[in-house]
Write a protein that holds these residues in place. Structure first.
Motif, mmCIF file in Angstrom:
data_model
loop_
_atom_site.group_PDB
_atom_site.id
_atom_site.type_symbol
_atom_site.label_atom_id
_atom_site.label_comp_id
_atom_site.label_asym_id
_atom_site.label_seq_id
_atom_site.Cartn_x
_atom_site.Cartn_y
_atom_site.Cartn_z
ATOM 1 N N GLY A 19 0.809 -1.213 0.000
ATOM 2 C CA GLY A 19 0.000 0.000 0.000
ATOM 3 C C GLY A 19 0.841 1.261 0.000
ATOM 4 N N VAL A 20 1.913 1.288 0.803
ATOM 5 C CA VAL A 20 2.760 2.481 0.883
ATOM 6 C C VAL A 20 3.534 2.697 -0.422
ATOM 7 C CG1 VAL A 20 4.764 3.479 2.039
ATOM 8 C CG2 VAL A 20 2.943 2.440 3.379
ATOM 9 N N ILE A 25 3.725 6.158 -5.555
ATOM 10 C CA ILE A 25 3.451 6.344 -6.987
ATOM 11 C C ILE A 25 2.289 7.312 -7.165
ATOM 12 C CG2 ILE A 25 2.763 5.197 -9.126
ATOM 13 C CD1 ILE A 25 5.577 4.497 -8.203
ATOM 14 N N ASN A 26 1.259 7.174 -6.330
ATOM 15 C CA ASN A 26 0.103 8.058 -6.380
ATOM 16 C C ASN A 26 0.519 9.520 -6.182
ATOM 17 O OD1 ASN A 26 -3.043 8.427 -5.919
ATOM 18 N ND2 ASN A 26 -2.044 9.467 -4.238
ATOM 19 N N ASP A 27 1.351 9.772 -5.166
ATOM 20 C CA ASP A 27 1.796 11.144 -4.883
ATOM 21 C C ASP A 27 2.604 11.713 -6.052
ATOM 22 O OD1 ASP A 27 0.611 10.738 -2.465
ATOM 23 O OD2 ASP A 27 2.476 10.467 -1.352
ATOM 24 N N LEU A 28 3.456 10.886 -6.618
ATOM 25 C CA LEU A 28 4.269 11.316 -7.762
ATOM 26 C C LEU A 28 3.383 11.732 -8.936
ATOM 27 C CD1 LEU A 28 6.917 11.495 -9.414
ATOM 28 C CD2 LEU A 28 6.708 9.029 -9.809
ATOM 29 N N LEU A 29 2.381 10.916 -9.248
ATOM 30 C CA LEU A 29 1.513 11.202 -10.389
ATOM 31 C C LEU A 29 0.660 12.452 -10.143
ATOM 32 C CD1 LEU A 29 0.345 7.588 -11.366
ATOM 33 C CD2 LEU A 29 2.146 8.979 -12.418
ATOM 34 N N ILE A 30 0.161 12.603 -8.923
ATOM 35 C CA ILE A 30 -0.674 13.770 -8.625
ATOM 36 C C ILE A 30 0.158 15.054 -8.676
ATOM 37 C CG2 ILE A 30 -1.921 14.938 -6.753
ATOM 38 C CD1 ILE A 30 -3.307 12.345 -6.143
ATOM 39 N N LYS A 31 1.390 15.007 -8.203
ATOM 40 C CA LYS A 31 2.248 16.187 -8.297
ATOM 41 C C LYS A 31 2.497 16.555 -9.751
ATOM 42 C CE LYS A 31 6.476 18.290 -6.514
ATOM 43 N NZ LYS A 31 5.754 19.456 -5.961
ATOM 44 N N GLN A 32 2.643 15.533 -10.606
ATOM 45 C CA GLN A 32 2.840 15.807 -12.028
ATOM 46 C C GLN A 32 1.618 16.462 -12.649
ATOM 47 O OE1 GLN A 32 4.154 11.837 -13.491
ATOM 48 N NE2 GLN A 32 6.027 12.875 -14.148
ATOM 49 N N ILE A 236 -4.411 10.950 -20.083
ATOM 50 C CA ILE A 236 -5.521 10.022 -19.828
ATOM 51 C C ILE A 236 -5.022 8.750 -19.155
ATOM 52 C CG2 ILE A 236 -7.213 8.516 -20.947
ATOM 53 C CD1 ILE A 236 -7.737 10.754 -22.944
ATOM 54 N N TRP A 237 -3.858 8.249 -19.600
ATOM 55 C CA TRP A 237 -3.304 7.032 -19.000
ATOM 56 C C TRP A 237 -2.822 7.287 -17.574
ATOM 57 C CZ3 TRP A 237 -4.661 2.732 -21.056
ATOM 58 C CH2 TRP A 237 -4.892 2.643 -22.442
ATOM 59 N N VAL A 238 -2.394 8.510 -17.303
ATOM 60 C CA VAL A 238 -1.999 8.854 -15.939
ATOM 61 C C VAL A 238 -3.215 8.818 -15.018
ATOM 62 C CG1 VAL A 238 -0.931 10.598 -14.464
ATOM 63 C CG2 VAL A 238 -0.100 10.267 -16.797
ATOM 64 N N PHE A 239 -4.329 9.393 -15.482
ATOM 65 C CA PHE A 239 -5.563 9.350 -14.706
ATOM 66 C C PHE A 239 -6.007 7.900 -14.479
ATOM 67 C CE2 PHE A 239 -6.047 13.843 -15.838
ATOM 68 C CZ PHE A 239 -6.633 14.356 -14.691
ATOM 69 N N ALA A 240 -5.921 7.074 -15.525
ATOM 70 C CA ALA A 240 -6.312 5.673 -15.394
ATOM 71 C C ALA A 240 -5.426 4.948 -14.379
ATOM 72 C CB ALA A 240 -6.239 4.978 -16.753
ATOM 73 N N GLY A 241 -4.111 5.218 -14.445
ATOM 74 C CA GLY A 241 -3.195 4.611 -13.488
ATOM 75 C C GLY A 241 -3.496 5.031 -12.062
ATOM 76 N N LEU A 242 -3.876 6.294 -11.879
ATOM 77 C CA LEU A 242 -4.254 6.765 -10.546
ATOM 78 C C LEU A 242 -5.466 6.006 -10.016
ATOM 79 C CD1 LEU A 242 -3.868 10.657 -10.773
ATOM 80 C CD2 LEU A 242 -2.734 9.147 -9.138
ATOM 81 N N VAL A 277 12.022 10.538 -1.357
ATOM 82 C CA VAL A 277 13.297 11.180 -1.671
ATOM 83 C C VAL A 277 13.791 10.744 -3.051
ATOM 84 C CG1 VAL A 277 15.724 11.398 -1.004
ATOM 85 C CG2 VAL A 277 13.951 11.433 0.757
ATOM 86 N N VAL A 278 13.687 9.436 -3.319
ATOM 87 C CA VAL A 278 14.152 8.897 -4.609
ATOM 88 C C VAL A 278 13.332 9.465 -5.754
ATOM 89 C CG1 VAL A 278 14.335 6.810 -6.010
ATOM 90 C CG2 VAL A 278 15.111 6.793 -3.629
ATOM 91 N N TRP A 279 11.995 9.410 -5.655
ATOM 92 C CA TRP A 279 11.147 9.926 -6.739
ATOM 93 C C TRP A 279 11.361 11.425 -6.922
ATOM 94 C CZ3 TRP A 279 10.572 5.823 -9.017
ATOM 95 C CH2 TRP A 279 9.901 4.701 -8.544
ATOM 96 N N GLY A 280 11.459 12.163 -5.803
ATOM 97 C CA GLY A 280 11.646 13.607 -5.901
ATOM 98 C C GLY A 280 12.926 13.974 -6.625
ATOM 99 N N PHE A 281 13.990 13.204 -6.377
ATOM 100 C CA PHE A 281 15.261 13.488 -7.038
ATOM 101 C C PHE A 281 15.237 13.055 -8.503
ATOM 102 C CE2 PHE A 281 19.570 12.010 -8.227
ATOM 103 C CZ PHE A 281 20.204 13.246 -8.240
ATOM 104 N N LEU A 282 14.735 11.837 -8.758
ATOM 105 C CA LEU A 282 14.762 11.309 -10.124
ATOM 106 C C LEU A 282 13.829 12.061 -11.068
ATOM 107 C CD1 LEU A 282 14.863 7.434 -9.507
ATOM 108 C CD2 LEU A 282 16.765 8.954 -10.134
ATOM 109 N N ILE A 283 12.653 12.450 -10.587
ATOM 110 C CA ILE A 283 11.635 13.058 -11.462
ATOM 111 C C ILE A 283 11.696 14.579 -11.445
ATOM 112 C CG2 ILE A 283 9.181 13.147 -12.029
ATOM 113 C CD1 ILE A 283 10.477 10.386 -12.348
#
Length: 344
Positions: A19-20, A25-32, A236-242, A277-283
């Protein structure tokens, strides 16, 4: 008839880890998506897709009958709490670095461990309480109360939003533990998704044309109140993934807190910190400032201690039960199941 609460620690830990990871991934996509869409539109689409998957799981776990509940108001309260937790966190996420917002949110496991005492009647000893206090010290350091407001990248209100999110999330998970005695995880996930849909529709009716965002300069306010727009083909695929991700999160976290004690599960949510931290740096190319690094260190240390202390307690209880069974003087309670979960 009151059903015994389950305590399947190993399985609960597995569910919370999955879940975590999905939350990160959810937070990363929503920030995008936060730069071009309003929050309530993202929530509506995500929950509309998520509820379909949750209903499929309902069929697998027992059919439509499991959606009936004797505690509708408690489920409604749980839904409102998780909506507040999500909205306050995502609004902050629009302007805060991913790692900073996530680190501040991780007061939630500290709140869960602390509040499990009065709400669930769980026993938390002085050593774990000390660890919780150290973790909260880390949260305070990340707030930088000594800094002048003009020196901060965002307002102090924005910095407090993830902490408010943490508190409401903690209360939600404690309610999950209480309601999980008689409700399936899939049913509770459906209730949550339905609440998100109702709240986002209400936002659309009141502010869907973006009239309250006109003239606003704060990124969080704009994200919350801007007008709905049709998604670009690439989004659209980002919304679907969310949506799919949302269904997985709702089910896994509901299962985790149904199956194991809150004080056991909560520390494992800290895996979200290094992931952020990893997602924030990489993306996004963001790295935390020194105060955030110190706060993360204190929170992770506190969480690790709480976990190790809980693990030690579980071993002592298990040895006592084995000894009692051999002597014939102790009868194991059917609701207790101690599972040793190996540490890598």
């Amino acid at each position: 008839m009151t059903l015994p609460r389950q305590n399947l620690a190993g399985l609960g830990i597995l569910f919370v880890l999955v879940g975590v990871f999905c939350i990160s991934i959810n937070d990363l996509l929503i920030k995008q998506l936060s730069g071009g869409y309003p929050l309530h539109q993202i929530v509506f689409v995500r929950s509309g897709i998520g509820i379909l998957f949750s209903l499929m799981i309902v069929q697998y776990e027992g059919g439509w009958g499991i959606l009936r509940t004797d505690h509708p108001w408690l489920h409604a309260m749980r839904g409102i709490l998780i909506v507040i937790a999500n909205m306050t966190f995502f609004v902050a996420l629009a302007v805060l670095p991913l790692a900073d917002a996530t680190a501040l949110f991780f007061a939630a496991p500290l709140f869960i461990t602390l509040l499990s005492i009065p709400v669930l009647g769980e026993k938390v000893g002085p050593l774990r309480l000390t660890a919780v206090a150290i973790g909260f010290a880390g949260v305070v350091i990340m707030q930088r109360p000594w800094a002048d407001t003009s020196a901060l990248e965002v307002s102090r209100i924005v910095l407090l939003l993830p902490v408010l999110s943490a508190l409401t999330y903690a209360l939600n998970q404690l309610l999950t533990r209480k309601l999980g005695v008689s409700s399936k995880a899939s049913a509770m996930a459906v209730y949550i998704q339905a609440t998100f849909i109702l709240v986002s529709v209400a936002f659309y009716v009141v502010a869907g044309d973006g009239r309250f965002a006109y003239g606003a300069t704060n990124g969080s306010v704009i994200f919350l109140l801007r007008a709905w727009v049709w998604p670009a083909d690439s989004d659209i695929w980002v919304f679907a993934g969310l949506g799919v991700n949302s269904a997985i999160i709702g089910y896994c976290l509901s299962q985790a807190y149904r199956l194991a004690d809150a004080a056991t599960i909560a520390p494992f949510e800290y895996i979200g910190l290094p992931l952020a931290v990893v997602w924030g740096f990489l993306i996004f190319g963001d790295l935390p400032v020194i105060e955030v690094w110190i706060g993360i260190t204190l929170i992770l240390s506190a969480g690790l201690f709480v976990f190790l202390r809980e693990r030690q307690k579980a071993r002592v209880v298990a040895r006592g039960q084995i000894k009692g069974a051999i002597n014939g003087g102790v009868k194991r309670h059917p609701s207790v199941c101690i599972t040793t979960f190996p540490v890598a």
